[in-house]
Design a protein around this motif. Structure first.
Motif, mmCIF file in Angstrom:
data_model
loop_
_atom_site.group_PDB
_atom_site.id
_atom_site.type_symbol
_atom_site.label_atom_id
_atom_site.label_comp_id
_atom_site.label_asym_id
_atom_site.label_seq_id
_atom_site.Cartn_x
_atom_site.Cartn_y
_atom_site.Cartn_z
ATOM 1 N N MET A 1 -29.858 -6.737 -3.018
ATOM 2 C CA MET A 1 -28.724 -7.588 -3.342
ATOM 3 C C MET A 1 -29.195 -9.038 -3.469
ATOM 4 S SD MET A 1 -25.135 -7.847 -1.354
ATOM 5 C CE MET A 1 -24.853 -9.453 -0.682
ATOM 6 N N ASP A 2 -28.760 -9.688 -4.530
ATOM 7 C CA ASP A 2 -29.134 -11.076 -4.756
ATOM 8 C C ASP A 2 -28.234 -12.008 -3.956
ATOM 9 O OD1 ASP A 2 -31.207 -10.543 -6.556
ATOM 10 O OD2 ASP A 2 -29.779 -10.284 -8.192
ATOM 11 N N THR A 3 -28.838 -13.097 -3.500
ATOM 12 C CA THR A 3 -28.131 -14.099 -2.709
ATOM 13 C C THR A 3 -28.145 -15.420 -3.463
ATOM 14 O OG1 THR A 3 -28.798 -13.016 -0.664
ATOM 15 C CG2 THR A 3 -28.100 -15.300 -0.487
ATOM 16 N N VAL A 4 -27.055 -16.155 -3.373
ATOM 17 C CA VAL A 4 -26.953 -17.480 -3.984
ATOM 18 C C VAL A 4 -26.700 -18.482 -2.872
ATOM 19 C CG1 VAL A 4 -25.633 -18.935 -5.568
ATOM 20 C CG2 VAL A 4 -26.034 -16.532 -6.140
ATOM 21 N N VAL A 5 -27.464 -19.580 -2.882
ATOM 22 C CA VAL A 5 -27.281 -20.664 -1.917
ATOM 23 C C VAL A 5 -26.896 -21.901 -2.717
ATOM 24 C CG1 VAL A 5 -28.360 -22.059 -0.118
ATOM 25 C CG2 VAL A 5 -29.030 -19.671 -0.394
ATOM 26 N N GLU A 6 -25.676 -22.391 -2.513
ATOM 27 C CA GLU A 6 -25.190 -23.542 -3.275
ATOM 28 C C GLU A 6 -24.699 -24.646 -2.350
ATOM 29 O OE1 GLU A 6 -23.596 -21.831 -7.469
ATOM 30 O OE2 GLU A 6 -22.191 -21.709 -5.810
ATOM 31 N N ARG A 7 -24.684 -25.850 -2.907
ATOM 32 C CA ARG A 7 -24.147 -26.990 -2.173
ATOM 33 C C ARG A 7 -23.684 -28.041 -3.166
ATOM 34 N NH1 ARG A 7 -25.756 -30.095 3.158
ATOM 35 N NH2 ARG A 7 -24.215 -31.725 2.954
ATOM 36 N N GLU A 8 -22.467 -28.503 -2.984
ATOM 37 C CA GLU A 8 -21.963 -29.624 -3.776
ATOM 38 C C GLU A 8 -22.481 -30.911 -3.142
ATOM 39 O OE1 GLU A 8 -20.080 -29.442 -6.596
ATOM 40 O OE2 GLU A 8 -20.059 -27.251 -6.494
ATOM 41 N N VAL A 9 -22.982 -31.811 -3.981
ATOM 42 C CA VAL A 9 -23.484 -33.104 -3.511
ATOM 43 C C VAL A 9 -23.009 -34.189 -4.460
ATOM 44 C CG1 VAL A 9 -25.555 -32.184 -2.386
ATOM 45 C CG2 VAL A 9 -25.663 -32.892 -4.759
ATOM 46 N N GLU A 10 -22.997 -35.409 -3.954
ATOM 47 C CA GLU A 10 -22.726 -36.538 -4.831
ATOM 48 C C GLU A 10 -24.001 -37.352 -4.952
ATOM 49 O OE1 GLU A 10 -20.111 -40.393 -4.451
ATOM 50 O OE2 GLU A 10 -18.899 -38.708 -5.194
ATOM 51 N N LEU A 11 -24.615 -37.257 -6.114
ATOM 52 C CA LEU A 11 -25.813 -38.026 -6.403
ATOM 53 C C LEU A 11 -25.406 -39.416 -6.871
ATOM 54 C CD1 LEU A 11 -27.605 -35.295 -8.545
ATOM 55 C CD2 LEU A 11 -27.914 -35.730 -6.132
ATOM 56 N N ARG A 12 -26.347 -40.316 -6.869
ATOM 57 C CA ARG A 12 -26.134 -41.653 -7.427
ATOM 58 C C ARG A 12 -27.069 -41.785 -8.620
ATOM 59 N NH1 ARG A 12 -21.671 -43.389 -5.386
ATOM 60 N NH2 ARG A 12 -22.169 -45.448 -6.142
ATOM 61 N N LEU A 13 -26.517 -42.082 -9.782
ATOM 62 C CA LEU A 13 -27.318 -42.363 -10.968
ATOM 63 C C LEU A 13 -27.666 -43.843 -10.916
ATOM 64 C CD1 LEU A 13 -28.529 -41.639 -13.736
ATOM 65 C CD2 LEU A 13 -26.274 -42.134 -14.733
ATOM 66 N N ILE A 14 -28.960 -44.139 -10.794
ATOM 67 C CA ILE A 14 -29.421 -45.525 -10.659
ATOM 68 C C ILE A 14 -29.541 -46.119 -12.064
ATOM 69 C CG2 ILE A 14 -31.213 -47.035 -9.728
ATOM 70 C CD1 ILE A 14 -29.760 -45.297 -7.606
ATOM 71 N N LEU A 15 -28.710 -47.105 -12.350
ATOM 72 C CA LEU A 15 -28.734 -47.766 -13.654
ATOM 73 C C LEU A 15 -29.607 -49.021 -13.627
ATOM 74 C CD1 LEU A 15 -24.951 -47.361 -14.483
ATOM 75 C CD2 LEU A 15 -26.854 -45.950 -15.290
ATOM 76 N N SER A 16 -29.618 -49.682 -12.481
ATOM 77 C CA SER A 16 -30.445 -50.872 -12.269
ATOM 78 C C SER A 16 -30.539 -51.068 -10.763
ATOM 79 C CB SER A 16 -29.810 -52.098 -12.936
ATOM 80 O OG SER A 16 -28.673 -52.527 -12.194
ATOM 81 N N PRO A 17 -31.370 -52.006 -10.280
ATOM 82 C CA PRO A 17 -31.437 -52.219 -8.828
ATOM 83 C C PRO A 17 -30.081 -52.583 -8.211
ATOM 84 C CG PRO A 17 -33.307 -53.254 -9.888
ATOM 85 C CD PRO A 17 -32.399 -52.766 -11.000
ATOM 86 N N GLU A 18 -29.197 -53.172 -8.991
ATOM 87 C CA GLU A 18 -27.887 -53.590 -8.466
ATOM 88 C C GLU A 18 -26.744 -52.645 -8.826
ATOM 89 O OE1 GLU A 18 -29.488 -55.668 -10.910
ATOM 90 O OE2 GLU A 18 -30.769 -56.486 -9.343
ATOM 91 N N THR A 31 -31.793 -15.803 -5.372
ATOM 92 C CA THR A 31 -32.936 -14.975 -4.988
ATOM 93 C C THR A 31 -33.485 -14.174 -6.164
ATOM 94 O OG1 THR A 31 -31.474 -13.207 -4.186
ATOM 95 C CG2 THR A 31 -32.275 -14.811 -2.555
ATOM 96 N N ASP A 32 -32.719 -14.010 -7.246
ATOM 97 C CA ASP A 32 -33.250 -13.318 -8.416
ATOM 98 C C ASP A 32 -34.097 -14.249 -9.287
ATOM 99 O OD1 ASP A 32 -31.159 -14.824 -9.463
ATOM 100 O OD2 ASP A 32 -30.464 -13.246 -10.814
ATOM 101 N N ASP A 33 -34.163 -15.529 -8.931
ATOM 102 C CA ASP A 33 -35.004 -16.532 -9.600
ATOM 103 C C ASP A 33 -35.643 -17.367 -8.488
ATOM 104 O OD1 ASP A 33 -36.166 -18.172 -11.480
ATOM 105 O OD2 ASP A 33 -34.302 -19.141 -12.098
ATOM 106 N N PRO A 34 -36.507 -16.730 -7.661
ATOM 107 C CA PRO A 34 -36.891 -17.313 -6.371
ATOM 108 C C PRO A 34 -37.770 -18.561 -6.419
ATOM 109 C CG PRO A 34 -38.197 -15.364 -6.800
ATOM 110 C CD PRO A 34 -37.159 -15.445 -7.881
ATOM 111 N N TYR A 35 -38.383 -18.855 -7.551
ATOM 112 C CA TYR A 35 -39.242 -20.037 -7.630
ATOM 113 C C TYR A 35 -38.477 -21.288 -8.058
ATOM 114 C CZ TYR A 35 -43.358 -17.026 -7.265
ATOM 115 O OH TYR A 35 -44.303 -16.142 -6.828
ATOM 116 N N ALA A 36 -37.245 -21.129 -8.507
ATOM 117 C CA ALA A 36 -36.523 -22.233 -9.148
ATOM 118 C C ALA A 36 -35.332 -22.737 -8.344
ATOM 119 C CB ALA A 36 -36.032 -21.789 -10.518
#
Length: 136
Positions: A1-18, A31-36
């Motif tokens: 049986m294949d397993t999926v591990v997921e998580r919602e996150v909020e990334l920040r897209l860095i447009l400039s230092p400020e 688990t059916d694509d275990p390297y990725a």
């Protein structure tokens, strides 16, 4: 049986230092694509943006700079907290993203409990497929 591990996150897209903008995303591991690992960015374009790259790259990038070409990952410290930076390059453009280190680390730990590092090949069923091909 294949397993999926997921998580919602909020990334920040860095447009400039400020300047940066929040980008909701989902980290995914199957688990059916275990390297990725798979990242789906929920952008306002109506179509989510998908990226797939080696799980080992993200695991190593939490601790030290790694990768070259389309995906580079390295640890950082931003606003007094640990972060992981991910630089993505494609013909359509480049993006620098920041994710809280604690969130990506806890998600990676979950993936490593499901498929420990070094055991990915056993999940692919190559031995069974080869035996079936060579069977009389």
């Amino acid at each position: 049986m294949d397993t999926v591990v997921e998580r919602e996150v909020e990334l920040r897209l860095i447009l400039s230092p400020e300047r940066n903008v929040p980008v909701p995303a989902r980290l995914g591991y199957r688990t059916d694509d275990p390297y990725a690992v798979h990242i789906v960015f929920h952008v306002d374009s109506g179509q989510p943006v998908h990226w797939t790259f080696a799980r080992e790259l993200l695991v190593e990038g939490v601790f030290r700079p790694c990768g070259h070409g389309d995906v580079r990952v390295w640890p950082s410290r931003a606003a007094g907290r640990d972060a992981v930076l991910v630089a993505l390059s494609s013909p359509g453009g480049d993006a620098l993203l920041e994710v809280p280190a604690a969130q990506v680390s806890s998600w990676l730990e979950r993936t490593l409990r499901v498929v420990p590092s070094g055991s990915e090949g056993g999940r692919l069923g190559l031995d069974d497929a080869l035996a079936a091909l060579l069977a009389p």
